[in-house]
Design an enzyme around this catalytic site. Structure first.
Site, mmCIF file in Angstrom:
data_model
loop_
_atom_site.group_PDB
_atom_site.id
_atom_site.type_symbol
_atom_site.label_atom_id
_atom_site.label_comp_id
_atom_site.label_asym_id
_atom_site.label_seq_id
_atom_site.Cartn_x
_atom_site.Cartn_y
_atom_site.Cartn_z
ATOM 1 N N THR A 42 132.556 1.065 17.682
ATOM 2 C CA THR A 42 132.520 0.143 18.816
ATOM 3 C C THR A 42 133.038 -1.203 18.375
ATOM 4 O O THR A 42 133.054 -1.502 17.183
ATOM 5 C CB THR A 42 131.078 0.008 19.336
ATOM 6 O OG1 THR A 42 130.576 1.296 19.610
ATOM 7 C CG2 THR A 42 130.980 -0.824 20.593
ATOM 8 N N THR B 31 134.137 1.032 23.376
ATOM 9 C CA THR B 31 133.711 2.025 22.382
ATOM 10 C C THR B 31 134.321 3.405 22.590
ATOM 11 O O THR B 31 134.722 3.740 23.703
ATOM 12 C CB THR B 31 132.164 2.168 22.419
ATOM 13 O OG1 THR B 31 131.730 2.977 21.337
ATOM 14 C CG2 THR B 31 131.679 2.805 23.713
ATOM 15 N N GLU C 176 132.235 5.561 20.896
ATOM 16 C CA GLU C 176 130.925 5.971 20.334
ATOM 17 C C GLU C 176 130.965 6.011 18.805
ATOM 18 O O GLU C 176 130.979 4.962 18.193
ATOM 19 C CB GLU C 176 130.419 7.256 21.005
ATOM 20 C CG GLU C 176 129.270 7.982 20.330
ATOM 21 C CD GLU C 176 128.003 7.176 20.014
ATOM 22 O OE1 GLU C 176 127.916 5.987 20.336
ATOM 23 O OE2 GLU C 176 127.113 7.767 19.383
ATOM 24 N N GLU D 126 131.191 10.167 23.485
ATOM 25 C CA GLU D 126 130.161 9.377 24.182
ATOM 26 C C GLU D 126 129.012 10.215 24.725
ATOM 27 O O GLU D 126 127.889 9.728 24.861
ATOM 28 C CB GLU D 126 130.827 8.610 25.331
ATOM 29 C CG GLU D 126 130.243 7.236 25.571
ATOM 30 C CD GLU D 126 130.538 6.301 24.418
ATOM 31 O OE1 GLU D 126 129.575 5.761 23.862
ATOM 32 O OE2 GLU D 126 131.721 6.120 24.066
ATOM 33 N N SER E 124 123.736 1.262 24.694
ATOM 34 C CA SER E 124 123.044 0.069 24.184
ATOM 35 C C SER E 124 123.951 -1.146 24.244
ATOM 36 O O SER E 124 123.539 -2.235 23.851
ATOM 37 C CB SER E 124 122.637 0.275 22.728
ATOM 38 O OG SER E 124 121.831 1.399 22.610
ATOM 39 N N GLY F 43 127.278 -1.414 17.147
ATOM 40 C CA GLY F 43 126.155 -1.041 16.279
ATOM 41 C C GLY F 43 125.191 -0.056 16.903
ATOM 42 O O GLY F 43 124.036 0.013 16.488
ATOM 43 N N GLY F 44 125.631 0.724 17.904
ATOM 44 C CA GLY F 44 124.720 1.675 18.531
ATOM 45 C C GLY F 44 123.499 0.944 19.047
ATOM 46 O O GLY F 44 123.600 -0.168 19.577
HETATM 47 N N1 GLU Z 1 128.031 4.504 22.134
HETATM 48 C C1 GLU Z 1 127.146 3.441 21.802
HETATM 49 C C2 GLU Z 1 126.528 2.855 23.027
HETATM 50 O O1 GLU Z 1 127.127 2.845 24.042
HETATM 51 C C3 GLU Z 1 127.815 2.370 21.032
HETATM 52 C C4 GLU Z 1 128.134 2.840 19.664
HETATM 53 C C5 GLU Z 1 128.372 1.735 18.653
HETATM 54 O O2 GLU Z 1 128.029 0.605 18.888
HETATM 55 O O3 GLU Z 1 128.935 2.001 17.607
HETATM 56 O O4 GLU Z 1 125.451 2.409 22.978
#
Ligand code: GLU
Length: 623
Positions: A419, A437, A439, A467, A498, A519-520
């Protein structure tokens, strides 16, 4: 061949001095009359802050050519697809947040991927390495979203804003250290190596590319030219008459299944692609110590979780070192960690795509609900047992009786690398805060493309997202209502995110900051850390980014702490004190934050970027 050197990363020492002793009411009052005190290198012609120098350059160029923040943001998004392809691109989606100065309006554009019509709740069950299989690919949203943004809000055409990206892909760019090191060419488990085409591009001959080498992506240049010439339909529809075959490449590409028992391709059809629409949505609003905060609502869990954490922390004087708080103190980290755990417990069950499930957004942010829930945070003690989700529904709808959550561990989510976040302000004071992103790093590690009749592979040059593994990967039950899990897969639904593009405003509504992070699930915590650093600890912009972050991304007491960034010599004792309270403490980088700021008193503009990646600020006019 003459190889140009990699661009030097420009990180001017910008300083945004928030009111240093600013806390609580005094702060709110001071801000109401003036806003933060801003110092440092100031600009007036716009600022871009991007996680990659070539991406920053693309955005700055569009601003210099008279484009606005929306044009620049879209230019950056396409450029990053070329130079930071592991993070985001046309094979994925994201959230754009806009603040339009002329109307004082803040809103978002949701370009998040959707599950195809053939998706099912149990589609990941028994699938090994599901995030590396076609079944994880969602219908991409970036192209329709960016085209819509430019058409409705920009000053340039889509073709004009795509020009820098086409040039980068066609003529090449000097590979940055992150571009060459991210694939992990010697690691057999690397996502970049999941398909022969991806392996050959990122690790030609099995070896890493040398930094500074000029890298092109001709297939991507051709894909971009098609989109620039014919518009987004050329991406979403198979139109052989016009040479538009990208949709075919997506549908064929997402059929990818690894050579492992139980592997599974995706069910996406041309009809799924054609049906994709982005959505304009209002951000979720809240406040923190007098500042207004707007961030991304469902299908993101970003705003709700960020605001829950901040509101539960508001009763603690986090900036007050005399009270044992202050930046990096064990007391501050202790209460931050437990506020995160409480909010993440709610996130697990209540937050998902509100187009499909009744997310109780109002109840989750209700002051009484949060006061009761946050009452469990006690400095000097680790919250135990692990918090369960609360029941916010009675705080949303009068007359409902709260229910107790059934005891069961909350799903945990870790950080990801796939991301990117960038922020832009233009000479007119329009802001964009955009997180984009695919993902995981490299998505499923497969390029969109299809086999021609002669057996050769027609590559479209962009990676397909994974995703859909942001959904619950097995059928689940909401622990409070006992209904189907809110974030379970449904056809047409967007997986919970997130991503938290965020903006901070003075109490009377003047925009000050646009920021966000990859950062997920840790994105949420990066945004919280930055907000606290600026508002409570009185840090300036760049130190607020450079400072150590703390992250807990589930209800469990496992802290990730950027120990090495704590004040010199304090790391080991801080970790030991947190362990003595009962937490487990791991270390590692958390996020990559890009900020732009405007001093609301004089309109001067600033930026700061993150050296955890290749953060680059360009302010205009260039000094
Ligand atoms: N797919 C994640 C999200 O939408 C983001 C992944 C990332 O930040 O590396 O929350």
């Amino acid at each position: 061949m003459n190889v140009p050197p990699a661009r030097k990363f420009v990180r001017p020492p910008l300083r945004l001095a928030t009111l240093a002793a600013c806390a609580g009411l005094a702060c709110a009052q001071a801000l109401a009359t003036g806003g933060p005190v801003v110092e440092g290198t100031a600009y007036r012609g716009g600022v871009v802050s991007v996680a990659n120098p070539h991406g920053a350059e693309a955005g700055a160029r569009i601003l210099e050519q008279g484009g606005n923040a929306i044009d620049a943001a879209v230019a950056i998004a396409y450029a990053l697809n070329v130079v930071e392809p592991q993070s985001a691109g046309v094979g994925g989606g994201g959230f754009m947040m806009f603040h339009l100065a002329q109307w004082g309006l803040t809103f978002t554009l949701d370009t998040r991927e959707k599950a195809p019509a053939g998706a099912a709740r149990d589609m990941f069950v028994g699938v090994p390495s599901a995030s590396l299989q076609g079944v994880a690919v969602g219908v991409p949203g970036m192209v329709r979203g960016t085209a819509m943004a430019v058409q409705l809000l920009g000053r340039k055409s889509l073709a004009q804003v795509m020009a820098p990206a086409i040039e980068l892909a066609d003529q090449g760019f000097a590979a940055t250290p992150r571009f060459v090191s991210s694939p992990g060419c010697t690691n057999p488990a690397s996502r970049a190596l999941n398909s022969p085409e991806s392996a050959a591009y990122f690790c030609p001959g099995g070896a890493a590319i040398a930094a500074g080498t000029v890298v092109t992506n001709k297939p991507l240049a051709e894909t971009f030219r098609l989109i620039a010439r014919h518009g987004p339909d050329c991406f979403y529809k198979h139109l052989p008459d016009k040479g538009c075959d990208i949709a075919l490449g997506i549908v064929e590409g997402q059929k990818f299944a690894r050579s492992q028992a139980g592997s599974k391709g995706g069910s996406m059809t041309l009809a799924d692609l054609e049906a994709y629409q982005p959505a304009f949505r209002l951000p979720i609003e809240g406040s923190y110590r007098g500042y207004k905060i707007k961030a991304m609502g469902p299908p993101s869990s970003g705003a709700l979780t960020v605001l829950q954490i901040l509101k539960m922390l508001e009763r603690f004087p986090l900036g007050d070192t005399h009270a044992g708080f202050g930046y990096g103190s064990v007391k501050t980290l202790n209460v931050m960690a437990d506020a995160m755990r409480l909010a993440f417990a709610d996130r697990a069950d209540w937050m998902a795509d509100a187009d499909f499930v009744p997310v109780p957004a109002k109840g989750l942010l209700d002051p009484t609900y949060l006061a009761v829930r946050g009452g469990a945070i006690v400095p000097g003690v680790m919250l135990a047992p692990n918090p369960l989700p609360g029941d916010p529904r009675p705080y949303q709808t009068a007359g409902l009786e709260p229910r107790q959550a059934a005891l069961r561990g909350a799903p945990t989510t870790g950080p990801e690398n796939g991301t990117t976040h960038f922020s832009v302000v233009d000479r007119w004071g329009n802001f964009v805060s955009y997180t984009n992103t695919i993902e995981s790093g490299y998505g499923i590690g497969v390029f969109a493309g299809y086999k021609r009749a002669d057996g050769t592979f027609h590559n479209h040059g962009f990676l397909l997202n994974n995703e859909l593994t942001d959904f619950n990967t097995a059928p689940s039950t909401n622990r409070v209502t006992a209904e189907v899990g809110y974030n379970d897969v449904q056809p047409g639904k967007r997986p919970r995110s997130s991503m938290s593009p965020t903006m901070l405003f003075t109490p009377d509504g003047k925009p000050v900051l646009a920021y966000g992070s990859p950062g997920g699930a840790t994105i949420i915590n990066s945004v919280v850390n930055i907000t606290i650093n600026l508002v409570d600890h009185g840090m300036q912009l760049q130190p607020a980014i450079d400072a150590a972050r703390i992250s807990v991304a589930s209800s469990a007491p496992s802290i990730t702490l950027e120990t090495a960034r704590l004040p010199a010599g304090t790391g080991p004792a801080t970790e030991a004190a947190l362990r003595a309270l009962g937490y487990t403490v791991g270390t590692g980088d958390v996020g990559s934050v890009q900020i732009v700021a405007v001093d609301p008193r004089d309109g001067k503009q600033y930026g700061a970027a993150d050296n955890r990646r290749e953060g680059t600020v360009i302010g205009l006019p260039r000094h």
